[in-house]
Design a protein around this motif. Structure first.
Motif, PDB file in Angstrom:
ATOM      1  N   GLY A   1       0.655  -1.285   0.059  1.00 56.69           N
ATOM      2  CA  GLY A   1       0.027   0.041  -0.150  1.00 56.69           C
ATOM      3  C   GLY A   1       0.853   1.343   0.092  1.00 56.69           C
TER       4      GLY A   1
ATOM      5  N   LEU B   1       0.361   5.360   1.393  1.00 53.55           N
ATOM      6  CA  LEU B   1      -0.446   6.524   2.248  1.00 53.55           C
ATOM      7  C   LEU B   1       0.285   7.819   1.596  1.00 53.55           C
TER       8      LEU B   1
ATOM      9  N   LEU C   1      -5.855  12.815   2.995  1.00 50.67           N
ATOM     10  CA  LEU C   1      -5.186  11.545   2.882  1.00 50.67           C
ATOM     11  C   LEU C   1      -5.526  10.687   1.775  1.00 50.67           C
TER      12      LEU C   1
ATOM     13  N   SER D   1      -5.271   6.793   0.615  1.00 49.25           N
ATOM     14  CA  SER D   1      -4.920   5.315   0.948  1.00 49.25           C
ATOM     15  C   SER D   1      -5.064   4.363  -0.118  1.00 49.25           C
TER      16      SER D   1
ATOM     17  N   ALA E   1      -6.169   7.280   9.019  1.00 50.20           N
ATOM     18  CA  ALA E   1      -5.249   6.836   8.015  1.00 50.20           C
ATOM     19  C   ALA E   1      -5.273   5.119   8.172  1.00 50.20           C
ATOM     20  N   ARG E   2      -5.509   4.748   9.562  1.00 48.86           N
ATOM     21  CA  ARG E   2      -5.426   3.428   9.862  1.00 48.86           C
ATOM     22  C   ARG E   2      -6.674   2.835   9.264  1.00 48.86           C
TER      23      ARG E   2
ATOM     24  N   CYS F   1      -8.667   3.652   7.040  1.00 45.43           N
ATOM     25  CA  CYS F   1      -8.676   3.834   5.270  1.00 45.43           C
ATOM     26  C   CYS F   1      -7.882   2.565   4.945  1.00 45.43           C
ATOM     27  N   LEU F   2      -6.782   2.526   5.412  1.00 44.93           N
ATOM     28  CA  LEU F   2      -5.849   1.233   5.033  1.00 44.93           C
ATOM     29  C   LEU F   2      -6.340  -0.060   5.282  1.00 44.93           C
TER      30      LEU F   2
ATOM     31  N   LEU G   1      -5.066  -3.609   3.369  1.00 45.61           N
ATOM     32  CA  LEU G   1      -3.590  -3.315   3.500  1.00 45.61           C
ATOM     33  C   LEU G   1      -2.915  -4.833   4.106  1.00 45.61           C
TER      34      LEU G   1
ATOM     35  N   LEU H   1       4.109  -0.972   3.525  1.00 44.21           N
ATOM     36  CA  LEU H   1       3.511   0.508   3.451  1.00 44.21           C
ATOM     37  C   LEU H   1       4.422   1.534   2.741  1.00 44.21           C
TER      38      LEU H   1
ATOM     39  N   VAL I   1       5.064   5.722   2.156  1.00 43.60           N
ATOM     40  CA  VAL I   1       4.409   7.061   2.406  1.00 43.60           C
ATOM     41  C   VAL I   1       5.002   8.048   1.589  1.00 43.60           C
TER      42      VAL I   1
END
Length: 482
Positions: free
Chosen positions: A245, A247, A253, A255, A371-372, A374-375, A380, A384, A386
């Motif tokens: 994934g 971010l 954000l 994702s 964010a967590r 969404c991921l 995910l 990851l 970013v």
């Protein structure tokens, strides 16, 4: 040399890379947004002029030829042009909210959900479906005068090359059937747009290519159109293996998780499935409205300068002394990993003893929890990466790693422009070392103790969010995305 062009919402950038993927130079120009009463528009001539300016400035200092160029840019919105690619009316931005009442009606009926089940795209007010339907009702003459309803990068590509096209990534929202990789006529009919199908640009699969006619780049430069900025960033960060994934920590954000499984039936309709040039692979995307804009609002309100953020995060304990922030500050609510147009931010646990550091840390934690969410919704399971403006804060990056409970591969520079070049190279058969081009600049590891604390904090965040969504729906008279 290789040139990547990224036509952003507020900034147009172009970057030059050498054959190893090293970023040699960057040029940028700001572009304006006309924001009034929920309408957000852009001047296409200004945007195109900015592209020409950054390209001219960038290439004037080059000592060698431009091997090829890749083009990416903001997605969604509606860019109505005539047969020459010139504006029929100002572009309607993805940030626009004029179609929210139309979307509300679709969400209250079966339209919103049925479109998601057919296309994998959860519509929001600024995506082409609602915007075109609004124009059909309120400005039909503009649609009558237009030859094409394009996306941003496609307008630039047509002006640079004369080629009228879009790609599967931009077309993914909301008209493309991700199984057939063609426009879904049933979706167009459900949205009342069947009679406007001729406005949709041909879908080039893989991305369209052409040669520039000038100005900006030397005439005859090979250039590829797409993908748009989210999948371009995924390419630029090396996110292609299923389960991996990306971010993007920006104003909003985003994702994205690479997948080879297309599931349009399970889960709450939210986000989108972005088709890629790799058949049988998609990006499960959760482009949220929450992001660094939430922190910017808190900084402005408290008088904290950006350069003070890291010190405040270091000085304030995890958990922010009991202060909690649901960071949904966008006037249009949230669109991923759920659609809740009336959701608003909430601050709790605040007292006269609350410090600026508590407010800043609670906001940074709230954004990381979002964010967590969404991921996880995007699926995910692997590595990851970013990127984005938020990665410039080392302390916030460590907080993200702790909240997410996993290492972060930090990718710096113009990641979208880099991805656009990689897409163009694949299209033109130019062999580049993708591993070298996408190598991370750093890896940030989580702290196990703080990660466990944040596991409990994340569960509490989801509980508060559920209550807030209930209040938002109650205030709307019981409507919602279900």
């Amino acid at each position: 040399m290789y040139v990547g062009i990224d036509v952003g919402t507020s900034m147009v950038k172009a970057a030059v890379f050498d054959a190893s993927g090293r970023q040699v130079a960057v040029e940028s120009r700001p572009v304006a947004l006309d924001i009034r009463d929920g309408f957000v528009e852009q001047d296409m001539d200004e945007v195109y002029a900015a592209v020409v300016e950054v390209l001219a400035a960038l290439t004037s200092g080059l000592t060698g030829p431009v091997e090829l160029a890749g083009l990416t840019g903001q997605g969604d919105g509606v860019w109505l042009v005539d047969a020459r690619g010139r504006a029929v009316r100002p572009a309607i931005s993805w940030m626009d909210g004029r179609a929210h009442e139309l979307l509300d009606a679709w969400m209250a009926s079966d339209v919103f959900r049925s479109v998601f089940r057919r296309t994998g795209s959860a519509m929001f007010p600024g995506c082409p479906g609602p915007v075109l339907a609004w124009l059909d009702r309120h400005e039909p003459k503009a649609l009558d005068a237009a030859a094409t309803a394009l996306y941003c990068k496609d307008m630039v590509f047509q002006r640079l090359t004369g080629v009228r096209a879009t790609d599967v990534s931009d077309a993914s929202m909301p008209f493309l059937d991700p199984r057939t990789r063609a426009y879904d006529d049933e979706t167009l009919e459900r949205l009342g747009l069947g009679h406007r199908r001729g406005l949709l640009a041909p879908v080039a699969d893989p991305v369209a290519v052409g040669e520039t006619r000038g100005p900006g780049l030397p005439p005859g430069t090979r250039i590829a159109d797409g993908p748009y900025d989210l999948p371009a960033c995924a390419l630029g960060a090396g996110v292609t293996r299923p389960g991996d994934g990306l971010l993007i920590i920006g104003t909003c954000l985003a994702s994205l998780v690479a997948t080879d499984v297309l599931d349009l039936e399970g889960g709450e309709p939210a986000g989108l499935h972005i088709s890629t040039d790799r058949r049988g692979q998609w990006l499960r995307a959760m482009p949220a409205m929450v992001g660094t804009a939430a922190l910017d609002w808190v900084l402005r309100t408290t008088g904290v300068r950006h350069e003070e953020v890291d010190a405040l995060l270091e000085a304030t304990p995890a958990g922010a002394n009991g202060v909690r922030v649901l960071p949904y500050f966008a006037p249009s609510g949230e669109r991923a990993p759920f659609v809740e147009p009336r959701l608003r931010a909430e601050l709790t646990g605040v007292s006269l003893e609350t410090t600026r550091g508590d407010l800043v840390r609670a906001t940074c934690e709230g954004v990381a929890f979002a964010a967590r969410h969404c991921l996880e919704a995007a699926g995910l399971t692997g590595d990851l990466a970013v990127c984005g403006g938020g990665t410039r804060s080392p302390a916030w990056l460590r907080l993200f790693a702790d909240v997410l409970g996993r290492p972060l591969r930090v990718v710096e520079g113009e990641v979208g422009a880099r991805g656009a070049v990689l897409a163009a190279a694949a299209r033109f058969g130019v062999d580049l070392d993708v591993a070298s081009w996408t190598r991370p600049t750093a890896v940030v590891e989580p702290d196990s103790g703080r990660a466990e604390l944040y596991n409990r904090g994340y569960a509490a965040h989801l509980a508060r969010l559920g209550e807030a969504r209930g209040r938002a729906r109650a205030g709307a008279g019981g409507g919602g995305a279900g």
